[in-house]
Design an enzyme around this catalytic site. Structure first.
Site, PDB file in Angstrom:
ATOM      1  N   GLY A  47       0.885  -0.690   0.022  1.00  0.00           N
ATOM      2  CA  GLY A  47      -0.028   0.274  -0.270  1.00  0.00           C
ATOM      3  C   GLY A  47       0.914   1.085   0.007  1.00  0.00           C
ATOM      4  O   GLY A  47       1.823   0.655  -0.541  1.00  0.00           O
ATOM      5  N   GLU A  67       3.717  14.100  -6.517  1.00  0.00           N
ATOM      6  CA  GLU A  67       3.711  13.612  -7.669  1.00  0.00           C
ATOM      7  C   GLU A  67       4.186  12.535  -8.011  1.00  0.00           C
ATOM      8  O   GLU A  67       3.760  11.023  -9.040  1.00  0.00           O
ATOM      9  CB  GLU A  67       3.881  14.626  -9.031  1.00  0.00           C
ATOM     10  CG  GLU A  67       4.131  14.042 -10.608  1.00  0.00           C
ATOM     11  CD  GLU A  67       3.771  15.306 -11.073  1.00  0.00           C
ATOM     12  OE1 GLU A  67       4.174  15.060 -12.369  1.00  0.00           O
ATOM     13  OE2 GLU A  67       4.149  16.483 -11.114  1.00  0.00           O
TER      14      GLU A  67
END
Length: 269
Positions: A47, A67
Site C-alpha cells: 500500500g 507526483e
C-alpha cells in the site's frame, strides 16, 4: 479558479487518480521509469505508506506534493489514492513542493534552480529572503540560479553525461561559444570536478591578450647617435644643452637639460 473549503484541513481522503491534477509548480521534470516501477511494486504489496497532499481545485483536486507517488499509484492500478487535504496559496504550494523534492529525493541541479526561481517569483522576494526561507546560504542559492544561464542543450548534455553541478558552474566562466566544447572535453576525458576547474583555468589563460611589444630598431645606436647629434647641434649654435647617460640592465637612460633662457644679459648697468 475557485477554491472551496467544505473539508477541514488535514483530513485524509481517498480520491480517484483522475480527479487529481498535477501541480503547475512541479520542480521535477524528469521521473525515472525504473523508480516508478519499483515504487508501484511496493505499493501493490504494502500500500501507499505516505499519502500525497492536495488542495481543492475547481471540480477536483490539485496535487501539492507527491507526483512520483501518484504516478506509481496509477502504475499499480489503484482505484483510490490516499491524499491529505490542505488549504494552501499558490506561493505556499510551490514552496512545499520544492522543499519536499529537495529533502526527499535529489533534484537535478537545473530542476532545482528552476524551482527556486519559480518560488522567488511567487513570493516576490529577494534572493536573500528566499535563501532564508528555504534554509540555504545566500551564495549557494545565487550559484544555483546562475546555472540557468546555460542553454538547454548544455544542460541536457550535462545530465546525459552525468556531469556534476560543479562541472556546470565551471564552464559558466567561459564565453558562450566555448562552453559546450569544454563540456564535451570534460565528459570524453572523464574529468573530475577539480580537473574540470583546472581545465577551465587553462582555457582562460589562453584567452588573455598577450602584451604588445613595441618594435625596436635592430641597432639602438641609431637612436643614441640621433640624440648626440641633436645635443651637438645645439651647443654648436650657442645653446648650452647638456646630457647625462645611465646604462642599466638592458636599457640606456638619457637625461637632456636645455636652458629656457639663452644668451640673456643679466649684468646691471
Amino acid at each position: 479558479m475557485k477554491f472551496r473549503r467544505e473539508k477541514p484541513e488535514g483530513k485524509l481522503l481517498l480520491l480517484p487518480p483522475d480527479k487529481i491534477v498535477p501541480s503547475p509548480w512541479q520542480a521535477r521534470t524528469v521521473f525515472s521509469a525504473e523508480e516508478i516501477d519499483a515504487l508501484a511494486e511496493s505499493i501493490r504489496e504494502n500500500g501507499l505508506l505516505q499519502p500525497v497532499s492536495v488542495r481543492r481545485f475547481e471540480e477536483g483536486y490539485q496535487l501539492i506534493a507527491g507526483e512520483r507517488r501518484l504516478r506509481a499509484c496509477i502504475r499499480a492500478g489503484l482505484e483510490k489514492v490516499p491524499a491529505i487535504l490542505y488549504e494552501q496559496s499558490d506561493a505556499q504550494m510551490a514552496a512545499l513542493g520544492l522543499l519536499e523534492n529537495m529533502q526527499r529525493r535529489d533534484l537535478n541541479p537545473f530542476d532545482q534552480a528552476r524551482g527556486i526561481r519559480d518560488v522567488i517569483e511567487l513570493w516576490g522576494c529577494s534572493q536573500a529572503e528566499a535563501a532564508a526561507r528555504l534554509g540555504l546560504a545566500q551564495p549557494t542559492l545565487a550559484n544555483k540560479l546562475r546555472l540557468l544561464q546555460l542553454s538547454q542543450e548544455e544542460q541536457q548534455y550535462i545530465l546525459d553525461n552525468t556531469l556534476t553541478e560543479r562541472h556546470a558552474r565551471s564552464v559558466l566562466r567561459l564565453s558562450e561559444k566555448d562552453r559546450l566544447p569544454a563540456l564535451k572535453h570534460m565528459a570524453h576525458h572523464k574529468m573530475t570536478a577539480r580537473a574540470a576547474d583546472a581545465y577551465v583555468e587553462q582555457l582562460l589563460a589562453k584567452e588573455k591578450p598577450r602584451p604588445k611589444h613595441i618594435a625596436m630598431v635592430r641597432d639602438v645606436r641609431i637612436f643614441l647617435n640621433t640624440i648626440n647629434n641633436a645635443i651637438r647641434l645645439m651647443t654648436d649654435n650657442g645653446v648650452p644643452a647638456s646630457t647625462t647617460k645611465t646604462e642599466g640592465d638592458g636599457y640606456v637612460e638619457y637625461t637632456v637639460r636645455i636652458p629656457t633662457t639663452v644668451g640673456a644679459d643679466t649684468t646691471e648697468e
